[in-house]
Design a protein around this motif. Structure first.
Motif, PDB file in Angstrom:
ATOM      1  N   MET A 107       0.828  -1.206   0.000  1.00  0.00           N
ATOM      2  CA  MET A 107       0.000   0.000   0.000  1.00  0.00           C
ATOM      3  C   MET A 107       0.858   1.250   0.000  1.00  0.00           C
ATOM      4  O   MET A 107       0.554   2.245  -0.680  1.00  0.00           O
ATOM      5  CB  MET A 107      -0.925   0.000   1.228  1.00  0.00           C
ATOM      6  N   CYS A 108       1.967   1.200   0.736  1.00  0.00           N
ATOM      7  CA  CYS A 108       2.903   2.330   0.743  1.00  0.00           C
ATOM      8  C   CYS A 108       3.456   2.567  -0.656  1.00  0.00           C
ATOM      9  O   CYS A 108       3.519   3.713  -1.126  1.00  0.00           O
ATOM     10  CB  CYS A 108       4.038   2.054   1.726  1.00  0.00           C
ATOM     11  N   CYS A 109       3.806   1.495  -1.340  1.00  0.00           N
ATOM     12  CA  CYS A 109       4.356   1.602  -2.701  1.00  0.00           C
ATOM     13  C   CYS A 109       3.332   2.246  -3.638  1.00  0.00           C
ATOM     14  O   CYS A 109       3.670   3.111  -4.445  1.00  0.00           O
ATOM     15  CB  CYS A 109       4.751   0.213  -3.195  1.00  0.00           C
ATOM     16  N   LEU A 110       2.073   1.865  -3.530  1.00  0.00           N
ATOM     17  CA  LEU A 110       1.024   2.432  -4.381  1.00  0.00           C
ATOM     18  C   LEU A 110       0.827   3.922  -4.101  1.00  0.00           C
ATOM     19  O   LEU A 110       0.661   4.731  -5.023  1.00  0.00           O
ATOM     20  CB  LEU A 110      -0.288   1.672  -4.155  1.00  0.00           C
ATOM     21  N   LYS A 111       0.835   4.296  -2.832  1.00  0.00           N
ATOM     22  CA  LYS A 111       0.667   5.712  -2.473  1.00  0.00           C
ATOM     23  C   LYS A 111       1.811   6.555  -3.026  1.00  0.00           C
ATOM     24  O   LYS A 111       1.590   7.673  -3.522  1.00  0.00           O
ATOM     25  CB  LYS A 111       0.597   5.863  -0.948  1.00  0.00           C
ATOM     26  N   VAL A 112       3.016   6.032  -2.929  1.00  0.00           N
ATOM     27  CA  VAL A 112       4.189   6.774  -3.428  1.00  0.00           C
ATOM     28  C   VAL A 112       4.093   6.961  -4.936  1.00  0.00           C
ATOM     29  O   VAL A 112       4.331   8.059  -5.464  1.00  0.00           O
ATOM     30  CB  VAL A 112       5.484   6.024  -3.048  1.00  0.00           C
ATOM     31  N   TYR A 130      -8.203   8.883  -0.897  1.00  0.00           N
ATOM     32  CA  TYR A 130      -6.885   8.759  -1.530  1.00  0.00           C
ATOM     33  C   TYR A 130      -6.680   7.339  -2.053  1.00  0.00           C
ATOM     34  O   TYR A 130      -6.254   7.129  -3.193  1.00  0.00           O
ATOM     35  CB  TYR A 130      -5.802   9.118  -0.517  1.00  0.00           C
ATOM     36  N   THR A 131      -7.029   6.348  -1.213  1.00  0.00           N
ATOM     37  CA  THR A 131      -6.903   4.947  -1.619  1.00  0.00           C
ATOM     38  C   THR A 131      -7.839   4.632  -2.782  1.00  0.00           C
ATOM     39  O   THR A 131      -7.470   3.913  -3.716  1.00  0.00           O
ATOM     40  CB  THR A 131      -7.217   4.023  -0.430  1.00  0.00           C
ATOM     41  N   GLU A 132      -9.045   5.184  -2.727  1.00  0.00           N
ATOM     42  CA  GLU A 132     -10.006   4.947  -3.811  1.00  0.00           C
ATOM     43  C   GLU A 132      -9.475   5.475  -5.140  1.00  0.00           C
ATOM     44  O   GLU A 132      -9.580   4.806  -6.181  1.00  0.00           O
ATOM     45  CB  GLU A 132     -11.333   5.637  -3.461  1.00  0.00           C
ATOM     46  N   ASN A 133      -8.867   6.647  -5.119  1.00  0.00           N
ATOM     47  CA  ASN A 133      -8.285   7.207  -6.348  1.00  0.00           C
ATOM     48  C   ASN A 133      -7.128   6.351  -6.861  1.00  0.00           C
ATOM     49  O   ASN A 133      -6.943   6.190  -8.076  1.00  0.00           O
ATOM     50  CB  ASN A 133      -7.798   8.636  -6.095  1.00  0.00           C
ATOM     51  N   ILE A 134      -6.335   5.843  -5.940  1.00  0.00           N
ATOM     52  CA  ILE A 134      -5.205   4.987  -6.334  1.00  0.00           C
ATOM     53  C   ILE A 134      -5.712   3.753  -7.070  1.00  0.00           C
ATOM     54  O   ILE A 134      -5.202   3.389  -8.131  1.00  0.00           O
ATOM     55  CB  ILE A 134      -4.377   4.569  -5.100  1.00  0.00           C
ATOM     56  N   LEU A 135      -6.750   3.111  -6.528  1.00  0.00           N
ATOM     57  CA  LEU A 135      -7.250   1.869  -7.111  1.00  0.00           C
ATOM     58  C   LEU A 135      -8.112   2.105  -8.341  1.00  0.00           C
ATOM     59  O   LEU A 135      -8.518   1.149  -9.004  1.00  0.00           O
ATOM     60  CB  LEU A 135      -8.005   1.062  -6.053  1.00  0.00           C
ATOM     61  N   LYS A 148       5.898 -16.763  -0.545  1.00  0.00           N
ATOM     62  CA  LYS A 148       6.360 -15.478  -1.069  1.00  0.00           C
ATOM     63  C   LYS A 148       5.197 -14.522  -1.276  1.00  0.00           C
ATOM     64  O   LYS A 148       4.117 -14.918  -1.710  1.00  0.00           O
ATOM     65  CB  LYS A 148       7.096 -15.705  -2.399  1.00  0.00           C
ATOM     66  N   ILE A 149       5.432 -13.243  -0.955  1.00  0.00           N
ATOM     67  CA  ILE A 149       4.512 -12.166  -1.309  1.00  0.00           C
ATOM     68  C   ILE A 149       4.912 -11.665  -2.697  1.00  0.00           C
ATOM     69  O   ILE A 149       6.082 -11.335  -2.918  1.00  0.00           O
ATOM     70  CB  ILE A 149       4.582 -11.019  -0.279  1.00  0.00           C
ATOM     71  N   SER A 150       3.968 -11.611  -3.623  1.00  0.00           N
ATOM     72  CA  SER A 150       4.305 -11.219  -4.990  1.00  0.00           C
ATOM     73  C   SER A 150       3.163 -10.415  -5.606  1.00  0.00           C
ATOM     74  O   SER A 150       2.040 -10.912  -5.723  1.00  0.00           O
ATOM     75  CB  SER A 150       4.584 -12.466  -5.843  1.00  0.00           C
ATOM     76  N   TYR A 151       3.467  -9.149  -5.966  1.00  0.00           N
ATOM     77  CA  TYR A 151       2.492  -8.272  -6.610  1.00  0.00           C
ATOM     78  C   TYR A 151       3.107  -7.627  -7.849  1.00  0.00           C
ATOM     79  O   TYR A 151       4.313  -7.382  -7.901  1.00  0.00           O
ATOM     80  CB  TYR A 151       2.066  -7.136  -5.666  1.00  0.00           C
ATOM     81  N   HIS A 152       2.252  -7.346  -8.829  1.00  0.00           N
ATOM     82  CA  HIS A 152       2.594  -6.461  -9.943  1.00  0.00           C
ATOM     83  C   HIS A 152       1.655  -5.263  -9.876  1.00  0.00           C
ATOM     84  O   HIS A 152       0.427  -5.444  -9.851  1.00  0.00           O
ATOM     85  CB  HIS A 152       2.411  -7.165 -11.291  1.00  0.00           C
ATOM     86  N   PHE A 153       2.215  -4.059  -9.838  1.00  0.00           N
ATOM     87  CA  PHE A 153       1.417  -2.832  -9.865  1.00  0.00           C
ATOM     88  C   PHE A 153       1.528  -2.233 -11.267  1.00  0.00           C
ATOM     89  O   PHE A 153       2.632  -1.942 -11.729  1.00  0.00           O
ATOM     90  CB  PHE A 153       1.936  -1.816  -8.841  1.00  0.00           C
ATOM     91  N   ILE A 154       0.386  -2.033 -11.930  1.00  0.00           N
ATOM     92  CA  ILE A 154       0.396  -1.517 -13.307  1.00  0.00           C
ATOM     93  C   ILE A 154      -0.524  -0.302 -13.390  1.00  0.00           C
ATOM     94  O   ILE A 154      -1.695  -0.367 -12.996  1.00  0.00           O
ATOM     95  CB  ILE A 154      -0.071  -2.596 -14.307  1.00  0.00           C
ATOM     96  N   ASN A 155       0.001   0.789 -13.897  1.00  0.00           N
ATOM     97  CA  ASN A 155      -0.753   2.033 -14.038  1.00  0.00           C
ATOM     98  C   ASN A 155      -1.622   1.941 -15.300  1.00  0.00           C
ATOM     99  O   ASN A 155      -1.224   2.364 -16.379  1.00  0.00           O
ATOM    100  CB  ASN A 155       0.227   3.208 -14.124  1.00  0.00           C
ATOM    101  N   VAL A 156      -2.835   1.359 -15.145  1.00  0.00           N
ATOM    102  CA  VAL A 156      -3.668   1.050 -16.314  1.00  0.00           C
ATOM    103  C   VAL A 156      -4.465   2.254 -16.810  1.00  0.00           C
ATOM    104  O   VAL A 156      -4.927   2.268 -17.956  1.00  0.00           O
ATOM    105  CB  VAL A 156      -4.619  -0.129 -16.007  1.00  0.00           C
ATOM    106  N   ASN A 157      -4.655   3.256 -15.978  1.00  0.00           N
ATOM    107  CA  ASN A 157      -5.324   4.499 -16.394  1.00  0.00           C
ATOM    108  C   ASN A 157      -4.368   5.663 -16.146  1.00  0.00           C
ATOM    109  O   ASN A 157      -4.583   6.502 -15.264  1.00  0.00           O
ATOM    110  CB  ASN A 157      -6.631   4.698 -15.617  1.00  0.00           C
ATOM    111  N   PRO A 158      -3.298   5.734 -16.920  1.00  0.00           N
ATOM    112  CA  PRO A 158      -2.218   6.681 -16.590  1.00  0.00           C
ATOM    113  C   PRO A 158      -2.518   8.113 -17.012  1.00  0.00           C
ATOM    114  O   PRO A 158      -3.227   8.362 -17.991  1.00  0.00           O
ATOM    115  CB  PRO A 158      -1.037   6.125 -17.393  1.00  0.00           C
ATOM    116  N   SER A 159      -1.953   9.038 -16.263  1.00  0.00           N
ATOM    117  CA  SER A 159      -1.977  10.439 -16.680  1.00  0.00           C
ATOM    118  C   SER A 159      -0.725  10.772 -17.483  1.00  0.00           C
ATOM    119  O   SER A 159      -0.703  11.719 -18.253  1.00  0.00           O
ATOM    120  CB  SER A 159      -2.063  11.354 -15.454  1.00  0.00           C
ATOM    121  N   ILE A 160       0.354   9.970 -17.293  1.00  0.00           N
ATOM    122  CA  ILE A 160       1.579  10.128 -18.085  1.00  0.00           C
ATOM    123  C   ILE A 160       2.156   8.747 -18.392  1.00  0.00           C
ATOM    124  O   ILE A 160       1.935   7.784 -17.650  1.00  0.00           O
ATOM    125  CB  ILE A 160       2.654  10.984 -17.369  1.00  0.00           C
TER     126      ILE A 160
END
Length: 822
Positions: A107-112, A130-135, A148-160
């Motif tokens: 969650m920290c990684c997503l906020k950053v 803030y969390t709602e906007n992130i997701l 193992k903990i394993s996630y991929h975070f992908i900016n699927v609706n990007p502004s840049i």
């Protein structure tokens, strides 16, 4: 060929599938491809990959037809394509048992990420919003297991977007440095650390300094806020985790931004695993219910862009900038976003872009200067090379007594931020090559030891070891920056006489499976070798073999039993006696001294090559260019330690020796135990194997003729061996053309399968089961007598032998029996 490869061939017959990505790019240059076509990587057994290119429509169709458990697909990210922001976040649970809440770090990684990629919004005043906007913006894919903990975070609706993967990589590293410095600079009752920050431009150094305080930061700095909304110092500390070696590192993998990086696709698995990458239920994508699986796949692709009018971040000299040319209202939309871009620019490590110093000695005369513009091997297109070339050139020419030049420059394989300059002494190699003829080895025959090696070949080699007392041994490893070298190859020579020997290349990354009898014979091979009565000549310290003990073919105790002889020390002593005017005092021998002693020149340019790729031609299918490259690697690996034999003879370190293994017209192909095991199975047949009993001559290192050898045996002993040979040849013919059906129901018997095949009028020659060592799934191999109709027969029966088919088959059998009793 894997199931997904078969499916691609069936659905898209004209698609090209290659073993190397560069080959695919070269072949596609002559075709017109769309900028949104997806380059795919297909993972196979032994972690090897194959590559193809599909349109988005073709990829969606492939997903429809391919089961999830067989989708071993990755997106190959081109270095020249614009990319979405993405993060690979993972760590081992058993190495981080003190982390009770595994959601804080992600969650920290997503906020950053959200903070740095978006303009500030004063209307967001709660952590929930803030969390709602992130997701709404980030799709979180998860493949976590109990280990193992394993996630991929992908900016699927990007502004840049980012103009390239390398730009994104530098951007992420700048953010990481910002976060680490935020920890270092903050002061509180529990943390007050004075670090000379200018000495720690590198993230690894900062992490090492913070390591003793990480638990304190997590537990006591929850109220220590940062400039990032709803992110505390304690939250950032959860981004630091321990790896397998109990070393502190980042949960964010920064290696995924290298050239031609391969990123696992949505709803796909790693080979042999059953944990597909699926949308996280802990961090659910806001629009997840509104999107179909196909739309989520499109959104998750890193290089596929349906909207090409999104601004792109690019590197402008030594800072980031935004290209706003694709939008109409630039100022109102992005004026605030530049604030966070500028904040990132402050944390790009200055040394990455600094110009090299030009303050060098002026005492050199013009005739001593080297004309670098005449170097033909230097690829000036390598990114960043011009920033450092002058600096390196000044170093290697600063000493008048040493005339060096930059021979080549390449980017690091694992760490793409590193540039490797190959420095050579001016004309030295050329002088040796012109002064001496190329190395000419004595006669030898060559063997490979890998998962294709037959038992008969290993038995033959073990017998040769027993008959000889003198051997040479060398090893090759793979250079991995900042890590221990990876053991890859053992080169071994059995000296049978002064003029003839057997050469064995043991490919450590392609060994037989643990349950196979062949691996037992490989262990017996080393057990026979490492004995006190064997003289093994090694170039250097024998302790380099200890790194190979991790493959469990031999132990350190076995190595202590053998009699290793350091040939390098012997040669040094000999050289100093023969050449007292130019003694060798260094730890290693200069190759010019070897060339002088042997009056031959051995090219060492392949010293740091990738010897783990599988050198044996029978392992995989290679094109002509690949074969030529592999032959050059084999030639180097063989000649490198065959030169030791000539040094041994030159120094007269061994007495005259002749082998008691004499040439014969038949190979020893089995033992009596093999014949006994074979007789137990009347129905099942071996899969076709490749005999890599491959003789080599100095003129042709890949010759195809096969001299064969045999011990002196009685007629009675030879008879079962001859029978075994005939049966193996027969089985090889049976499976020359075969159909393989994977993931069958284990309850089917050979007899039942044969009956079912007959009912479909498919002419077969043999049937055999096999079980995957990784997935433990069973396959059936069916030898076909009519190769011309192989594809037709495959379409007839490739849907059979599943669990549902077994249930129908048994019900039919029961119904038939009950009706016949009436």
């Amino acid at each position: 060929m894997t199931s997904v490869q078969n499916l691609i061939k069936r659905l898209f017959p004209h698609k090209i599938i290659t073993h190397r990505l560069s080959d695919l790019h070269n072949q596609l240059l002559q075709q017109s491809i769309d900028k949104n076509d997806i380059f795919l990587s297909i993972e196979k057994e032994n972690k090897s990959r194959q590559f193809c290119c599909l349109s988005i429509e073709e990829l969606l169709r492939l997903f429809e037809c391919c089961p999830t458990t067989e989708r071993t697909l990755y997106e190959s990210i081109s270095i020249n394509k614009p990319v979405r922001t993405y993060i690979d976040f993972e760590y081992l649970i058993d190495k981080n048992l003190n982390i009770q809440n595994h959601y804080i770090g992600p969650m920290c990684c997503l906020k950053v990420l959200y903070y740095f990629l978006n303009a500030p919004d004063d209307t967001i005043n709660t952590v929930e919003r803030y969390t709602e906007n992130i997701l709404k913006q980030f799709l979180v894919l998860e493949a976590s297991t109990t280990e193992k903990i394993s996630y991929h975070f992908i900016n699927v609706n990007p502004s840049i977007l980012f103009e390239s993967i390398s730009s994104l990589g530098i951007f992420i590293k700048a953010i990481i440095r910002f976060l680490l410095l935020a920890i270092v600079k903050h002061k509180c009752a529990m943390f007050n650390m004075d670090i000379p920050i200018e000495q720690f431009n590198n993230a690894s150094n900062l992490i090492n300094q913070l390591a003793p305080f990480i638990h304190t930061l997590r537990n006591h700095c929850r109220q220590c806020n940062t400039s990032i909304p709803y992110v505390s110092i304690a939250d950032i500390a959860y981004l630091l985790v321990q790896n397998r070696g109990n070393e502190w590192t980042l949960a964010i993998d920064t290696n995924v931004y290298s050239k031609n990086q391969q990123f696992r696709l949505f709803n796909c698995v790693k080979y042999g695993k059953n944990n597909p990458l699926v949308p996280s239920t802990t961090f659910p994508f806001h629009y997840q219910l509104e999107y179909s699986s196909h739309n989520l796949l499109k959104k998750s692709l890193i290089t596929f862009m349906e909207d090409d009018h999104i601004p792109k971040v690019y590197l402008n000299g030594d800072k980031f900038d935004i290209n706003l040319s694709s939008i109409s209202n630039r100022i109102t939309t992005f004026s605030y976003n530049l604030i966070n871009i500028n904040l990132t620019n402050q944390h790009i490590i200055p040394l990455t872009f600094s110009k090299p110093s030009t303050n060098v000695s002026k005492s050199r005369t013009p005739q001593n200067l080297i004309h670098f513009n005449k170097i033909n091997h230097l690829n000036s297109s390598v990114k960043d090379i011009q920033l450092f070339l002058n600096f390196v050139e000044n170093i290697v020419t600063s000493e008048p007594s040493y005339q060096g030049y930059v021979h080549t420059c390449v980017r690091g394989i694992y760490n793409k931020d590193l540039l490797f300059f190959n420095i050579a002494e001016k004309l030295h190699e050329h002088e040796l090559a012109t002064k001496y003829p190329p190395f000419d080895p004595l006669k030898f025959e060559q063997f490979f030891v890998n998962f294709r090696t037959t038992d008969s070949t290993l038995i033959h080699l073990i017998d040769q070891i027993k008959s000889s007392t003198v051997f040479t041994l060398d090893t090759e490893s793979i250079l991995i920056p900042y890590q221990l070298n990876k053991p890859a190859l053992i080169q071994f020579q059995i000296i049978l006489s002064e003029s003839f020997s057997s050469v064995v290349l043991i490919e450590m990354c392609h060994l037989p499976r643990a349950y196979e009898h062949t691996l037992t014979l490989v262990k017996q091979f080393f057990q026979t070798l490492f004995n006190a009565d064997k003289n093994i000549f090694i170039w250097g310290d024998s302790r380099e073999l200890h790194n190979f003990c991790s493959y469990n073919l031999f132990t350190c105790d076995q190595l202590d039993l053998c009699n290793p002889i350091d040939l390098q020390n012997e040669f040094k002593t000999h050289w100093n006696k023969q050449h007292p005017h130019q003694p060798t005092t260094s730890a290693s021998i200069n190759y010019s001294e070897l060339a002088c002693e042997l009056s031959q020149w051995l090219d060492k340019c392949r010293t740091t090559s990738s010897f783990d790729i599988g050198l044996d031609r029978t392992l995989y299918h290679f094109n002509s260019a690949e074969i030529e490259h592999y032959q050059s690697l084999i030639r180097y690996a063989v000649y490198d330690f065959l030169s030791m034999q000539q040094i041994i003879l030159k120094l007269k370190l061994i007495e005259h020796q002749e082998s008691n293994i004499n040439p014969s017209n038949e190979i020893i192909t089995a033992t009596l135990n093999d014949l006994t095991d074979m007789a137990r199975d009347d129905d099942q047949h071996d899969l076709p194997t490749t005999n890599n009993f491959e003789p080599i001559s100095p003129a042709d290192i890949q010759a195809d003729s096969t001299p064969k050898r045999q011990q002196t045996l009685t007629k009675a002993e030879r008879r079962p061996i001859h029978n075994r040979t005939s049966i193996l040849k027969q089985r090889k013919r049976y499976y020359k053309n075969e159909i393989i059906i994977s993931n069958i129901d284990r309850r089917f018997t050979i007899k039942q399968i044969k009956g079912i095949i007959k009912s479909y009028s498919v002419p077969y020659s043999a049937v055999k089961f096999s079980t995957s060592s990784t997935t433990r799934k069973q396959s059936v191999h069916i030898g076909i007598r009519s190769p011309s109709q192989l594809n037709d027969y495959q379409h007839q029966i490739d849907h059979l032998f599943t669990t549902s088919h077994y249930n129908r088959f048994i019900n039919h059998q029961q119904t038939y029996r009950s009706s016949s009793k009436r």
